[in-house]
Write an enzyme that holds these catalytic residues in place. Structure first.
Site, short mmCIF file in Angstrom:
data_model
loop_
_atom_site.label_atom_id
_atom_site.label_comp_id
_atom_site.label_asym_id
_atom_site.label_seq_id
_atom_site.Cartn_x
_atom_site.Cartn_y
_atom_site.Cartn_z
CB SER A 1 -13.10 49.58 39.64
OG SER A 1 -14.19 50.86 39.07
CG HIS B 1 12.01 38.43 37.26
ND1 HIS B 1 12.81 36.37 37.50
CD2 HIS B 1 11.50 38.29 38.55
CE1 HIS B 1 13.19 36.48 38.70
NE2 HIS B 1 12.17 38.38 39.10
CB CYS C 1 -14.67 53.18 20.38
SG CYS C 1 -14.78 52.54 22.13
#
Length: 572
Positions: free
Chosen positions: A292, A471, A2
């Protein structure tokens, strides 16, 4: 790789200063690293473009480089940040180099390709082949842009017999990029490169070869059968803004409302012969990666509600590493940007029993947007189809179908928040971290929103389940940390109100996304920034809620960070 950018000019006289200027166009106003190999800069430091120019100027002064020198042939690469193999050092950073003058350029590329697995888009250049570039791809997008610098137009031009028409020596430009946004400022005439194709740019011409890895151990490059492929014209509406249309296309012909029986049903032709088998499953296993996987998470509640079948989710790489057990009574649903199923004839389509194409159109670029929303809608329709037409869920089923019909208009409404989200992006430019909290269906929205921030804006972000707030994450909250809370008017509404109040107690910098009209009920206070979106059925609310976060993350990337794209072009 990239942020990589390269250019090669051929038979076009260019001064060195011009070439450097073109390279720096690849960098937005702020960049994380310098383009030179001599300067190491920690990844968390953003350098203004001016600082990069000062660095370059000092190097030029030290080497007496003549910026006025002109070249007919010249090639250069700049990269926006370090991408390394091994420790950060010049010997291990891109570009990787090798060479053997006894072989042809295409043979070098073939040797590389036969060792590759997975998705890639690669560009090759060599000092041994000064007027050439070779590109290849598998899985990742890649476009070839064509621009002529004469009055003659390429309108209607064809790539015939995989040779671009002779340029007659006319000057022009050829571009290669995996992001259409990087091409559109130079040309709108493009050719979409297919998987396995090898594009060879030489002396202003283009030839396309086909890599066949199945022929022997070494694979071969061959010329495909004669074809005519016309250049396409980019209609570059932002793909985020294409989503009302892509959602309409995804649902076209699949939603049935009215007719002689006045029924509201879902018709998925790719599944009709397998519905009974799927309904008998003991378990549905969704398998996906990244975006996805998040879409499968968003769809899980409606699947379990209407089908009554337990649903689990698996990250594909983890399932493979564990060799997790799948049983005969299980149904495995592979969710992929490249195929539920992204393209007809894809590998997933060929190797599965049945499937549903999302019909969202090409997703060109690093960050998926319309594929995510279309996947979520497809999986909601799948759940309705699997659930059948039982009277017990008839009211719920019809309400979801009605909302599906209305969904494109709801997304259009959300897109009107474009300027508001861009303003929010400006406020977050200097931040180092961003937390996103969601619950129920919108836990997936928090994960997907944070994923977009990471992969596009290159900012640390984490999607967290509201129920896990105490938590660990609550200890991070103070007046300096921006927090996005995604609230849905559903069964979790009161619990999310409690979470917001606890963030208020810690003086957290809150950004709350909620359905229109709900802000008053939550006593958010003047210090809280509110993003109000249209109300949808809870299982479809993630489709509405993700759009502002897509706009915000992409706006942030263009404002301050390198574009995540590979961009090369050839001048001839």
């Amino acid at each position: 790789m990239c942020g990589i950018f390269a250019c090669l000019n051929y038979n076009v006289k260019r001064e060195r200063s011009y070439i450097l200027q073109v390279l720096f166009m690849a960098f937005p106003p702020h960049s994380r690293l310098s383009p030179g190999r001599q300067h190491r800069v920690p990844r968390h430091i953003r350098l203004p473009r001016n600082s990069l120019l000062i660095m370059l100027s000092s190097e030029v002064d030290a080497t007496d480089l003549n910026l006025e020198e002109s070249f007919l042939t010249h090639k250069r690469i700049a990269h926006a940040w370090w991408v390394t193999h091994g420790e950060p050092a010049p010997r291990s950073s891109h570009p990787q180099s090798s060479g053997d003058t006894t072989v042809t350029f295409s043979q070098v590329v073939l040797e590389v390709m036969r060792h590759l697995e997975g998705a890639y888009a690669l560009i090759f250049k060599s000092r041994h082949y000064p007027n050439e570039l070779i590109a290849c791809k598998c899985g990742s997008p890649l476009l070839l842009g064509v621009k002529e610098l004469t009055e003659e137009s390429t309108k209607g031009s064809l790539f015939h017999d995989d040779k671009y028409p002779s340029q007659n020596g006319n000057p022009g430009e050829l571009f290669l990029s995996n992001d259409a946004n990087a091409l559109v400022e130079h040309t709108r005439k493009v050719l979409v490169i297919e998987d396995g194709e090898v594009v060879h740019l030489k002396d202003g011409g283009v030839s396309i070869l086909k890599f066949d890895g199945d022929k022997g151990k070494c694979g071969v490059l061959s010329r495909p059968a004669s074809v005519q492929r016309a250049l396409s014209v980019l209609e570059m509406e932002n793909k985020i803004h294409e989503q009302p249309e892509s959602l309409t296309t995804t649902m076209r012909g699949r939603l049935i409302r009215g007719g002689t029986c006045k029924a509201k049903t879902v018709l998925l032709g790719g599944l009709k012969d397998h519905l009974k088998t799927i309904r008998r499953s003991w378990r549905i296993v969704f398998i996906g990666c990244g975006m996805s996987y998040n879409a499968a998470l968003a769809a899980r509640p409606i699947w379990e509600e209407v089908s009554g079948i337990p649903v689990t989710r698996e990250i594909a790489s983890d399932l493979l590493d564990r060799q997790g057990p799948l049983y005969r009574e299980d149904t495995a649903a592979f969710v992929s940007q490249s195929g539920i199923i992204y393209t007809v004839g894809s590998a997933i389509a060929r190797n599965t029993h049945c499937g549903v194409h999302i019909n969202a159109g090409a997703e060109i670029g690093v960050a998926s947007t319309k594929a995510y929303t279309s996947q979520t809608v497809v999986m909601a329709m799948l759940a309705l189809a699997i659930g059948g037409d039982a009277i017990s869920n008839e009211v719920r089923r019809e309400a979801i179908i009605d909302c599906l019909f209305e969904l494109p208009n709801k997304v259009r409404e959300v897109l009107k928040l474009d300027q508001e989200m861009k303003y929010l992006a400006k406020l977050l430019i200097a931040e180092q971290s961003l937390l996103m909290f969601g619950r129920g269906c919108n836990y997936a929205t928090a994960l997907e929103g944070s994923l977009k921030v990471k992969e596009v804006a290159l900012m640390h972000s984490e999607g967290i389940l509201d129920g896990e707030m105490k938590h660990g994450p609550l200890a991070l909250v103070d007046e300096s940390l921006p927090i996005v809370v995604i609230v849905t008017h559903d069964a979790c509404f009161s619990k999310q109100q409690s979470v917001i109040q606890q963030f208020h107690a810690r003086k957290g910098r809150l950004i709350v996304m909620c359905p229109r009209g709900d802000a008053a009920a939550m006593s958010l206070g003047v210090a809280c920034r509110v993003i109000e979106v249209p109300q949808a059925e809870d299982c479809l609310q993630p489709v509405v809620n993700i759009v502002p976060l897509q706009v915000q993350s992409t706006s942030n990337s263009f404002l301050c960070l390198p574009r995540c794209s590979i961009f090369f072009f050839l001048l001839y």
